[in-house]
Design an enzyme around this catalytic site. Structure first.
Site, PDB file in Angstrom:
ATOM      1  N   GLU A  15       0.809  -1.039  -0.080  1.00 27.21           N
ATOM      2  CA  GLU A  15       0.088  -0.002  -0.117  1.00 27.21           C
ATOM      3  C   GLU A  15       0.986   1.187  -0.242  1.00 27.21           C
ATOM      4  OE1 GLU A  15      -2.982   0.509  -0.489  1.00 27.21           O
ATOM      5  OE2 GLU A  15      -3.474   2.263   0.458  1.00 27.21           O
ATOM      6  N   TYR A  16       1.824   1.223   0.770  1.00 26.21           N
ATOM      7  CA  TYR A  16       2.885   2.336   0.936  1.00 26.21           C
ATOM      8  C   TYR A  16       3.447   2.513  -0.522  1.00 26.21           C
ATOM      9  CZ  TYR A  16       6.544   5.304   2.496  1.00 26.21           C
ATOM     10  OH  TYR A  16       7.816   6.126   2.664  1.00 26.21           O
ATOM     11  N   ASP A  17       3.984   1.527  -1.404  1.00 23.83           N
ATOM     12  CA  ASP A  17       4.439   1.511  -2.574  1.00 23.83           C
ATOM     13  C   ASP A  17       3.541   2.240  -3.614  1.00 23.83           C
ATOM     14  OD1 ASP A  17       6.860   0.660  -1.346  1.00 23.83           O
ATOM     15  OD2 ASP A  17       6.773  -1.280  -2.070  1.00 23.83           O
ATOM     16  N   SER A  55      27.000  26.509  23.619  1.00 23.10           N
ATOM     17  CA  SER A  55      27.044  25.206  24.396  1.00 23.10           C
ATOM     18  C   SER A  55      26.840  25.490  25.735  1.00 23.10           C
ATOM     19  CB  SER A  55      28.422  24.643  24.110  1.00 23.10           C
ATOM     20  OG  SER A  55      29.134  25.206  23.235  1.00 23.10           O
ATOM     21  N   LEU A  56      26.678  24.493  26.772  1.00 23.62           N
ATOM     22  CA  LEU A  56      26.587  24.759  28.202  1.00 23.62           C
ATOM     23  C   LEU A  56      27.878  24.634  28.912  1.00 23.62           C
ATOM     24  CD1 LEU A  56      23.222  22.359  28.415  1.00 23.62           C
ATOM     25  CD2 LEU A  56      23.367  24.965  28.211  1.00 23.62           C
ATOM     26  N   GLU A  95      17.877  15.831  31.342  1.00 25.59           N
ATOM     27  CA  GLU A  95      17.704  15.069  30.121  1.00 25.59           C
ATOM     28  C   GLU A  95      18.967  14.571  30.036  1.00 25.59           C
ATOM     29  OE1 GLU A  95      16.058  17.868  27.007  1.00 25.59           O
ATOM     30  OE2 GLU A  95      15.832  19.115  28.761  1.00 25.59           O
ATOM     31  N   LYS A 113      22.431  13.952  27.867  1.00 26.72           N
ATOM     32  CA  LYS A 113      23.310  14.928  26.845  1.00 26.72           C
ATOM     33  C   LYS A 113      23.876  14.006  25.770  1.00 26.72           C
ATOM     34  CE  LYS A 113      26.881  18.402  27.114  1.00 26.72           C
ATOM     35  NZ  LYS A 113      27.483  17.742  25.838  1.00 26.72           N
ATOM     36  N   ASP A 123      25.787  12.804  22.423  1.00 29.67           N
ATOM     37  CA  ASP A 123      27.334  13.320  21.991  1.00 29.67           C
ATOM     38  C   ASP A 123      27.048  13.206  20.280  1.00 29.67           C
ATOM     39  OD1 ASP A 123      29.675  13.628  22.114  1.00 29.67           O
ATOM     40  OD2 ASP A 123      30.378  11.756  22.357  1.00 29.67           O
ATOM     41  N   ARG A 151      25.343  24.606  14.664  1.00 31.15           N
ATOM     42  CA  ARG A 151      25.397  25.444  15.643  1.00 31.15           C
ATOM     43  C   ARG A 151      26.646  26.396  15.101  1.00 31.15           C
ATOM     44  NH1 ARG A 151      25.738  23.825  21.231  1.00 31.15           N
ATOM     45  NH2 ARG A 151      27.225  22.101  20.810  1.00 31.15           N
ATOM     46  N   TYR A 210      15.403  18.883  21.773  1.00 31.84           N
ATOM     47  CA  TYR A 210      15.045  19.138  22.906  1.00 31.84           C
ATOM     48  C   TYR A 210      15.013  20.680  23.471  1.00 31.84           C
ATOM     49  CZ  TYR A 210      20.131  19.865  22.154  1.00 31.84           C
ATOM     50  OH  TYR A 210      21.422  19.945  21.626  1.00 31.84           O
ATOM     51  N   LYS A 251      18.092  21.684  33.326  1.00 31.35           N
ATOM     52  CA  LYS A 251      17.638  23.186  32.910  1.00 31.35           C
ATOM     53  C   LYS A 251      16.614  23.568  34.014  1.00 31.35           C
ATOM     54  CE  LYS A 251      17.752  21.999  27.966  1.00 31.35           C
ATOM     55  NZ  LYS A 251      17.164  21.507  26.778  1.00 31.35           N
ATOM     56  N   LYS A 277      28.886  16.366  33.100  1.00 31.14           N
ATOM     57  CA  LYS A 277      29.422  15.531  32.259  1.00 31.14           C
ATOM     58  C   LYS A 277      30.211  14.328  33.066  1.00 31.14           C
ATOM     59  CE  LYS A 277      30.944  16.501  28.350  1.00 31.14           C
ATOM     60  NZ  LYS A 277      31.598  17.982  27.806  1.00 31.14           N
ATOM     61  N   CYS A 291      65.620  -6.265  15.513  1.00 26.50           N
ATOM     62  CA  CYS A 291      65.298  -6.262  16.804  1.00 26.50           C
ATOM     63  C   CYS A 291      65.995  -5.246  17.518  1.00 26.50           C
ATOM     64  CB  CYS A 291      65.533  -7.672  17.372  1.00 26.50           C
ATOM     65  SG  CYS A 291      65.367  -7.570  19.259  1.00 26.50           S
ATOM     66  N   CYS A 337      68.394  -7.065  20.296  1.00 29.56           N
ATOM     67  CA  CYS A 337      69.698  -7.678  19.763  1.00 29.56           C
ATOM     68  C   CYS A 337      70.019  -7.643  18.535  1.00 29.56           C
ATOM     69  CB  CYS A 337      69.353  -9.457  19.891  1.00 29.56           C
ATOM     70  SG  CYS A 337      68.242  -9.738  18.727  1.00 29.56           S
ATOM     71  N   CYS A 340      61.310 -11.338  16.258  1.00 25.97           N
ATOM     72  CA  CYS A 340      62.794 -11.322  16.048  1.00 25.97           C
ATOM     73  C   CYS A 340      63.035 -12.950  15.915  1.00 25.97           C
ATOM     74  CB  CYS A 340      63.378 -10.940  17.562  1.00 25.97           C
ATOM     75  SG  CYS A 340      65.051 -11.213  17.817  1.00 25.97           S
ATOM     76  N   CYS A 367      67.642 -14.353  21.914  1.00 24.77           N
ATOM     77  CA  CYS A 367      67.633 -12.683  21.958  1.00 24.77           C
ATOM     78  C   CYS A 367      67.409 -12.549  23.448  1.00 24.77           C
ATOM     79  CB  CYS A 367      66.388 -12.235  21.216  1.00 24.77           C
ATOM     80  SG  CYS A 367      65.913 -10.497  21.504  1.00 24.77           S
TER      81      CYS A 367
HETATM   82 ZN   LIG Z   1      66.145  -9.817  19.394  1.00 21.99          ZN
END
Ligand SMILES: [Zn+2]
Length: 491
Positions: free
Chosen positions: A33-35, A80-81, A109, A111, A113, A132, A218, A282, A306, A400, A403, A418, A423
């Site tokens: 139906e959507y299509d 920014s806060l 709320e 925060k 990232d 921003r 937000y 807030k 934070k 190495c 050695c 090595c 060694c």
């Molecule tokens: Zn070595």
């Protein structure tokens, strides 16, 4: 029916269906139906080029190359806060607000990232998305934001509406993206935030469309003018208008309640499908919010608590090799010391040559450090934007460092070895392993003591451990040994 009217109707209807499908995960129509409706809209739009609308559901997934991003000056600064890191600072913030408004309550709320974003609507139509930027002026990224499925193109609100929020990349999309980058031998993204920002600022809109970005709103600009007088009601109003809003927020009257929200969120942080780095607090009353206003650079009505940073940037000063007990040569990063999740980090294992190449780490680079499982520091990426031409790609040594024998890397292997079985690094490594808890668990002979005896040539082979009694006098002459300690070791 009037075809122009039918076009408008279909656009709104298809958007509602898409929202049910993508956001609420509760479709009310079948895919067929959507299509069918989508095709009807495509046909009608083809007959009416004068009614073309980039917001139309038929246009949202089609890629385009943009010439660049225009600048846009925010009607109200997008700041920014200020950050806080302790309960004491939270108490100070609440006290500062209560000094002016003794009865003030607060909203807590998550925060996110991600990348802060302002969405603009005119008479119910999505017209603009702005980053921003520096807080005063941002970049117009409308075409890329249009590819975010959960951003409504049509809302039931007259006049000018501006809402703000955070564009983010869900953790699962981020992992999938880096899997694809690995397969294509492309550099990996450091974290979901960088990946989201890179997608939004890409001039090819098909990139943003392919990245499965999401948004949480937000902030309802001029909510008071819309008859809304608290932040909690503003969140509910945006939710009712069809915006993705995280309804897991809390209205709090005391520091204890705010702190409880911070602790609860900290506990579930790792199981959330998106990255958060703290909790925003807030003032709930929007009238109080306006009265409190701004400091020079940050709002006075809100603050961000934070969590300790799990990811920080520092400089990759050098790379050195260590040779293990089995002869494996492991590259290690020497870092300008930096605090990550509470401890000072100055070195990190880089595992092997491929990792250094895949993450494109060069000596002198600014790099991003993360604590894997909050314990072991890991260098996850270089910050290429901060290169100034003095950075040097690392060439894996062919000898190495202990050695001087040849280092080889076998086909199909990631590690270098090595080739010298005698060694000294390998001998010492195997001695340390032999006395360690996992093997013989010899009391009174730790890694430091093994190194000391080895340097004094009193301990060159594993057999030597059983002849230490014959070397009593030499050993007792060394620093840190007593008769008692030596007897204990022999026992
Ligand atoms: Zn070595």
């Amino acid at each position: 029916m009037d075809e122009a009217l039918r076009i408008q109707q279909l656009r709104k209807q298809l958007e509602t269906y898409a929202r049910e499908y993508y956001i609420q995960d509760a479709p009310t129509v079948t895919d067929q139906e959507y299509d069918r409706l989508m095709h009807e809209l495509e046909d009608l739009e083809a007959g009416h080029p004068e009614l073309a609308d980039p917001n139309s559901p038929t246009q949202r997934v089609i890629g385009a190359i943009l010439p660049g991003f225009e600048k846009y000056t925010h009607a109200r600064r997008m700041l920014s806060l200020g950050d806080i890191f302790s309960r004491e600072e939270l108490e100070e913030f609440v006290a500062r607000v209560r000094k002016e408004f003794p009865g003030a309550s607060f909203v807590a709320e998550c925060k996110y990232d991600g990348l802060a974003m302002a969405l603009h609507y005119e008479d119910g139509r999505f017209v603009r998305a702005v980053t921003r930027g520096d807080g005063l002026t941002g970049e117009v990224v409308t075409a890329n934001v249009r590819t975010i499925r959960s951003v409504p193109m049509y809302i039931d609100a007259p006049g000018h509406v501006e809402v703000r929020g955070e564009v983010y990349m869900p953790k699962v999309s981020f992992e999938r993206l880096n899997e694809v980058q690995t397969t294509l031998h492309l550099p990996l993204f450091a974290n979901p935030r960088n990946a989201a920002a890179g997608s939004i600022r890409n001039l090819d809109t098909s990139v943003a469309a392919s990245r499965n970005l999401e948004i949480f709103l937000y902030w309802y600009q001029n909510a008071l003018e819309h008859g809304i007088n608290t932040q909690a009601r503003a969140l509910e109003a945006m939710h009712a208008m069809g915006f993705p809003v995280n309804m897991d927020f809390a209205v709090c009257d005391t520091v204890d309640e705010l702190w409880a929200f911070i602790e609860k969120t900290r506990e579930k942080r790792s199981s959330l499908p998106y990255e958060i780095d703290g909790v925003v607090i807030k003032v709930n009353s929007l009238e109080q919010e306006e009265a409190l206003g701004l400091n020079a650079k940050t709002p006075r009505y809100a603050i961000a608590y934070k969590y300790p940073a799990q990811e920080v940037q520092t400089r990759l000063d050098d790379i050195f090799l260590t040779i293990g007990r089995t002869g494996v040569a492991t590259p290690n990063a020497v870092l300008t010391p930096v605090r990550v999740a509470g401890t000072l980090v100055s070195a990190a294992s880089l595992h092997n040559e491929d990792l250094i190449r895949d993450r494109d780490l060069r000596i002198g680079d600014t790099v991003i450090i993360r604590k894997a499982g909050d314990i072991i520091p890991e260098v996850i990426a270089s910050v290429k934007e901060q290169r100034d031409g003095t950075q040097v790609p690392y060439v894996f040594p062919d000898t190495c460092p202990v050695c001087g024998s040849e280092l080889i890397r076998l086909p199909e292997e990631a590690d270098h070895f090595c080739t010298n079985p005698d060694c000294p690094a390998q001998v010492l490594g195997s001695l340390i392993h032999f006395v360690s808890r996992e093997a013989m668990n010899i009391d009174g002979l730790g890694e430091k003591k093994v190194c000391q005896l080895h340097e004094a040539h009193l301990l060159d082979t594993i057999q030597d451990i059983y002849h230490l009694a014959e070397k009593r006098e030499e050993i007792l002459a060394l620093h840190g040994w007593s008769d008692k300690g030596f007897d204990k070791l022999l026992a």
